[in-house]
Design an enzyme around this catalytic site. Structure first.
Site, mmCIF file in Angstrom:
data_model
loop_
_atom_site.group_PDB
_atom_site.id
_atom_site.type_symbol
_atom_site.label_atom_id
_atom_site.label_comp_id
_atom_site.label_asym_id
_atom_site.label_seq_id
_atom_site.Cartn_x
_atom_site.Cartn_y
_atom_site.Cartn_z
ATOM 1 N NE ARG A 163 -3.027 -3.129 0.433
ATOM 2 C CZ ARG A 163 -3.492 -3.927 1.375
ATOM 3 N NH1 ARG A 163 -2.875 -4.036 2.544
ATOM 4 N NH2 ARG A 163 -4.562 -4.678 1.149
ATOM 5 C CG ASP A 192 -2.475 -6.525 -0.773
ATOM 6 O OD1 ASP A 192 -3.551 -6.458 -1.385
ATOM 7 O OD2 ASP A 192 -2.378 -6.934 0.398
ATOM 8 C CG HIS A 265 -5.560 -8.960 -0.791
ATOM 9 N ND1 HIS A 265 -6.056 -7.680 -0.747
ATOM 10 C CD2 HIS A 265 -6.140 -9.613 0.244
ATOM 11 C CE1 HIS A 265 -6.889 -7.566 0.284
ATOM 12 N NE2 HIS A 265 -6.963 -8.727 0.892
ATOM 13 C CD GLU A 328 -9.525 -8.665 3.821
ATOM 14 O OE1 GLU A 328 -10.228 -8.011 4.589
ATOM 15 O OE2 GLU A 328 -8.507 -8.194 3.274
ATOM 16 C CG ASP A 421 -4.257 -1.210 10.444
ATOM 17 O OD1 ASP A 421 -4.431 -1.894 11.479
ATOM 18 O OD2 ASP A 421 -4.818 -1.469 9.365
ATOM 19 C CB THR A 470 1.357 0.853 5.031
ATOM 20 O OG1 THR A 470 1.434 0.082 3.823
ATOM 21 C CG2 THR A 470 2.269 0.257 6.066
HETATM 22 C C1 ACM Z 1 -5.938 -9.102 6.895
HETATM 23 O O1 ACM Z 1 -5.926 -8.169 7.709
HETATM 24 N N1 ACM Z 1 -6.662 -9.021 5.798
HETATM 25 C C2 ACM Z 1 -5.186 -10.322 7.118
#
Ligand code: ACM
Length: 759
Positions: A163, A192, A265, A328, A421, A470
Site C-alpha cells: 500500500r 498486494d 489481493h 479476503e 493501523d 499501511t
Molecule cells: C488481513 O488483515 N486481511 C489479514
C-alpha cells in the site's frame, strides 16, 4: 486491506491513577523473567575492552561495538579471548536454552552468556537498554543480575510495503526496532492489489508494471465521492536488496517471512499478467483500498506462474516459512467461471471455499518440495486446512483455537490487540488511521493463548505478532508513530511470563524508556498518557464525571474555561457533577511537564441526560460497552469511530424508552448515528419518536422514513409541537442486508448510535 472486523470487542482499558504497584525502575522492555538490581554499577568508557570468550559470539560482540561507536562516538577494542578485569565479555554456553541469556553487571565487569548467538544478542539488547539515553563517553550501567528467556518462539512484526513502499534503509530501521525488543520474526507483506514489490527474474513485468500504480486514493476509503491523485506511485526491491535485508535481519537474529498473496489481493500481478485471471481484463494496479473481485484463477498457467515465483522466493529467504496470504478472497469470479465450476466438479469440490482450499493445498504441496512450511491467514481453514499449514489468526481468536485443536501451529494476531493501523488515541489531533481503537493498554492486555485450549493444544500457539497495514501510512515517520510504543507492549506479551506482566510497571518503565526512543530519534506516540472519562448518572441532576488515566504516575490537571491546562491548573482529585453542558480540558503532568495530549470533552446536558433508559433489545455484546446509559451520558461518541461510546445493533434495531423523571415540555428529539459503509455501518432506514405520560400509552410525534447522514454530520432530528410528557420512546430500524458491490455485501448492516438528546 481489511475491514474493521466486527467479531471482536474494542474496549477501553483504564485504571485509576492511584495504583499501588511495585515499580521496577530500570527501563527494560520486555521485562526480564528474573531481575535483581544491585548497588552501584559499571562504567564503560574509552579504555573498556570487549571480549568474546568463544569465537562463535564475535559477530554479536561486534554488533555491540558498532552500536557504541554509532551512538556514543567511542570505538572500543573488540577481541576474542578470556575476559580481563574491567571488561565487557560475551560467551555462548551450550548448556543453556538457545534463546536464554544471563547478564551480570557489577563494578568489575559486564558478563553476558547466551545459549546461542540469539541468546547472546538478547543479552546485548538488554545491556543496550541500560546504557545512557544521551551522548556521553562514560557509559554508566546499573548493577544487575538477570536470567532471562522468552515465553514464545514466534515474536513478530509485520510490515505492508504494498500500500505504501518503504526503502531498504527504512526497512532496516524497522528491523532495528524489532531487535531492540527481542522480536525475532519479520513478516514482510510484499505483494498486494496496490503494488508488487519483489523482483522476480522470470516475470519482469511484475516490477515494470505491477510495482507501480497510476494514482492513490486521497483521504479515507469511506469518504464519498472518492478522490484520487494522479501521481505514479511505487517501487520494488531487487533480489540483491532482498538478500541485503535478509542478511541484515539475520545479523539481528530475525527471520524474514515473505508474504506472496494468493489467491486474492492479486490485482497488481493481474495488471501485468491478465491471463492469470478468470476474465480477460485488462486490469490496473489498485489505486484504492479494500478488496477487489479479480483474483488469481486456479488455472494451470496460474499454478505454473506461482510455482516459478515461489521458486525464486524460496531461494531468497532461508527461513522455514513462506506466507501465502489466503485472506479476503472474493469468490465472485470463480462462481461465474465455467472453468472453475468444471474444475470443482472434476475434483468433487462442493463450493468455492473448497476450491480455495484446493488452491492453497496445491501450493502447500509445492512448498513442501522446497522444504518450506506454509503459513496463511485464518481463511485458509475454510474449505479444509492444508496439511502442515500454520495459521495466522487475525479475525479474533476463533481461527487460532480451531487450528490448535486440529493440531496445527498458530500465530495469534487478532485485530483487537495486534492491528497497529488502528487508532491508539481518541484525541482529535490523531493522524488519519483506518479506524478501530487499540490503545497501548489493550495491546498489553493481550493473552495469545485462549483459555479454551488445553495445555496440549496450547503448545500449538507459537506466539504473536503485530501487524502494520499501511493504507494510511505514507511515510516512515508515521510507521514509527503507529508502532511505537505498541510494538514494545506486544514484545512484552510475547517475551515475558504471563504472571510477571503488569501494565502499571510496564507504563512506568516505558516512560523512562522513551528517553532512549528520543535519543534514537524515533517518532513515538505519547497516547499512553491519554486521559479518558467515565460518566455515571447523578439522579435527577445530570451526570457525574470522572477522569481516568491508564498511566500510573503524575497528576491530572484541568480547566473548565476553555483554556489549555498547565502545570498550575487545579489538580483533579474527585469526580465532578454537571447539571448543565460543560467543556472540560485536562492533561497529565509529572512535575511541571505535560506528558501527553490535552484531553478535551464537551458534556452535553439536556432533559434526557443521566436519566433512566430501557432498551427493548440489547445491543450486540461486542458493541455494548456502557449499556443503554451510553445513549444518555452526555457524550458524543468519537469520530473517527473507534468502538467506544457507541452501541451497535445488527440483528435488531434500536427501541429505547427514556424516563425524564417528571413531565417536561419537549419539542425535539435527536438521535446521533454513524455512517461508515466500509465497516458495514449504515444510517437507520427509519426513525420514529413516540411520547407517553404513563409509559403505557404512547403517541407517535414524528417519523423519518429515510435518513441521510452527511459525511461529517450524524444527527437525525424529529421536531414536533411542544408536548408535556415524561416518557420518550425512540425507534430506529437497521438498513437490512448490505447491497451488492459494497463492502460486506450480503451481510446484515449495522446501526451504531451514541446519544439521544431531548429538548
Ligand atoms: C488481513 O488483515 N486481511 C489479514
Amino acid at each position: 486491506m481489511k475491514k474493521i472486523f466486527f467479531t471482536i470487542a474494542l474496549s477501553l482499558v483504564v485504571t485509576t491513577l492511584v495504583m499501588a504497584q511495585k515499580q521496577i525502575n530500570l527501563p527494560l522492555i520486555p521485562l526480564p523473567q528474573k531481575l535483581e538490581i544491585g548497588q552501584g554499577g559499571f562504567e564503560i568508557n574509552e579504555s573498556t575492552v570487549l571480549y568474546s570468550e568463544s569465537e562463535d559470539a564475535i559477530n554479536d560482540l561486534n554488533f555491540l561495538q558498532a552500536y557504541i561507536t554509532d551512538h556514543y562516538g567511542i570505538t572500543l577494542k573488540s577481541t576474542i579471548g578470556a575476559k580481563q578485569k574491567k571488561s565487557v565479555s560475551v560467551k555462548r554456553n551450550a548448556t543453556m536454552k538457545p534463546d536464554a541469556y544471563t547478564l551480570r553487571i557489577d563494578s568489575m565487569s559486564v558478563r553476558i552468556e547466551g545459549g546461542s548467538g540469539a541468546g547472546v544478542f538478547y543479552g546485548i539488547q538488554t545491556l543496550i537498554q541500560l546504557l545512557p539515553a544521551g551522548k556521553t563517553t562514560k557509559l554508566h550501567v546499573a548493577s544487575v543480575n538477570i536470567e532471562d528467556e522468552p515465553r514464545f518462539s514466534w515474536r513478530g512484526m509485520h510490515l505492508d510495503v504494498s500500500r505504501h513502499f518503504f526503502t531498504v534503509k527504512e526497512v532496516k530501521k524497522y528491523l532495528d526496532y524489532l531487535a531492540m525488543y527481542k522480536l525475532n520474526t519479520f513478516h514482510w507483506h510484499l505483494t498486494d492489489d496496490q503494488g508488487w514489490r519483489i523482483e522476480i527474474k522470470k516475470y519482469p513485468k511484475l516490477t515494470s508494471i505491477s510495482a507501480y500504480r497510476k494514482g492513490t486514493l486521497i483521504g479515507h476509503y469511506s469518504e464519498t465521492p472518492e478522490r484520487y491523485d494522479t501521481i505514479q506511485y511505487g517501487g520494488f526491491y531487487t533480489q540483491d536488496e532482498i538478500r541485503d535485508v535478509v542478511a541484515y535481519a539475520s545479523a539481528r537474529h530475525i527471520t524474514v517471512v515473505p508474504e506472496i498473496e494468493m489467491p486474492g489481493h492479486a490485482l497488481a500481478a493481474l495488471a501485468a499478467y491478465p491471463m492469470l485471471a478468470c476474465t480477460s481484463g485488462p486490469f490496473e494496479v489498485g489505486r484504492s483500498w479494500g478488496v477487489f473481485k479479480d483474483v488469481f484463477c486456479p488455472l494451470d498457467v496460474t499454478f505454473n506462474f506461482l510455482e516459478d515465483v515461489l521458486t525464486e522466493v524460496t531461494d531468497l529467504f532461508p527461513g522455514k516459512y513462506i506466507h501465502i496470504g489466503g485472506d479476503e478472497c472474493p469468490k465472485d469470479r470463480w462462481k461465474e467461471s465455467p472453468f472453475c465450476q468444471e474444475l470443482m466438479k472434476r475434483n468433487g469440490l462442493k463450493d468455492e471455499h473448497e476450491l480455495q482450499s484446493y488452491f492453497v493445498q496445491r501450493i502447500g504441496k509445492f512448498l513442501q518440495t522446497k522444504n518450506k512450511k506454509m503459513i496463511g491467514w485464518d481463511e485458509i481453514l475454510e474449505g479444509g486446512i492444508a496439511e502442515d499449514a500454520t495459521i495466522m489468526s487475525w479475525r479474533g481468536y476463533s481461527g487460532g483455537v480451531q487450528a490448535a485443536k486440529l493440531k496445527h501451529d498458530v500465530v495469534m494476531t487478532p485485530t483487537a490487540y495486534c492491528y497497529f493501523d488502528y487508532y491508539q488515541s481518541t484525541s482529535p489531533s490523531e493522524p488519519l488511521a483506518i479506524g478501530g481503537y487499540l490503545p497501548l493498554s489493550m495491546v498489553y492486555k493481550f493473552e495469545p493463548v485462549a483459555d479454551v485450549l488445553s495445555a496440549d493444544e496450547a503448545k500449538y500457539i507459537l506466539g504473536t505478532q503485530g501487524n502494520l497495514w499501511t493504507e494510511y501510512i505514507g511515510d516512515f515517520k508515521k510507521v514509527e508513530y503507529m508502532t511505537m510504543p505498541r510494538m514494545a507492549a506486544l514484545a512484552e506479551v510475547a517475551w515475558t511470563a504471563k504472571e510477571r506482566k503488569d501494565y502499571s510497571s510496564f507504563a512506568s518503565r516505558l516512560s523512562s524508556h522513551t528517553k532512549l526512543l528520543s535519543f534514537l530519534n524515533i517518532n513515538y506516540s505519547k497516547a499512553f498518557y491519554d486521559i479518558s472519562t467515565r460518566v455515571t448518572p447523578n439522579g435527577d441532576r445530570g451526570i457525574n464525571v470522572e477522569l481516568l488515566c491508564a498511566y500510573p504516575n503524575g497528576q491530572i490537571r484541568y480547566t473548565t474555561n476553555m483554556t489549555e491546562p498547565n502545570s498550575s491548573s487545579p489538580i483533579y482529585d474527585k469526580k465532578f457533577s454537571y447539571d448543565q453542558s460543560m467543556m472540560l480540558k485536562a492533561a497529565l503532568f509529572e512535575g511541571p511537564q505535560m506528558k501527553g495530549n490535552v484531553f478535551s470533552q464537551r458534556y452535553l446536558v439536556n432533559y434526557a441526560t443521566g436519566k433512566e433508559i430501557v432498551l427493548q433489545d440489547q445491543p450486540d455484546p461486542e458493541y455494548n460497552k456502557g449499556g443503554g446509559f451510553t445513549l444518555v451520558n452526555g457524550i458524543l461518541g468519537n469520530l473517527p469511530w473507534n468502538g467506544n461510546d457507541w452501541l451497535g445493533f445488527q440483528k435488531t434495531g434500536l427501541n429505547a424508552t427514556i424516563d425524564l423523571g417528571m413531565a417536561r415540555g419537549i419539542s425535539q428529539v435527536t438521535l446521533d448515528v454513524l455512517s461508515d459503509s466500509v465497516s458495514w455501518i449504515y444510517p437507520p432506514s427509519s426513525m420514529e419518536v413516540l411520547v407517553s405520560e404513563n409509559n403505557i400509552d404512547f403517541t407517535s410525534v414524528g417519523k423519518l422514513d429515510s435518513i441521510s447522514i452527511r459525511k461529517a454530520g450524524r444527527q437525525a432530528t424529529i421536531k414536533f409541537s411542544k408536548k408535556e410528557v415524561r416518557f420518550v420512546k425512540v425507534i430506529a430500524t437497521t438498513a437490512g442486508k448490505i447491497q451488492a458491490g459494497a463492502p460486506g455485501a450480503g451481510n446484515d448492516s449495522w446501526i451504531m448510535v451514541d446519544e439521544i438528546s431531548v429538548n
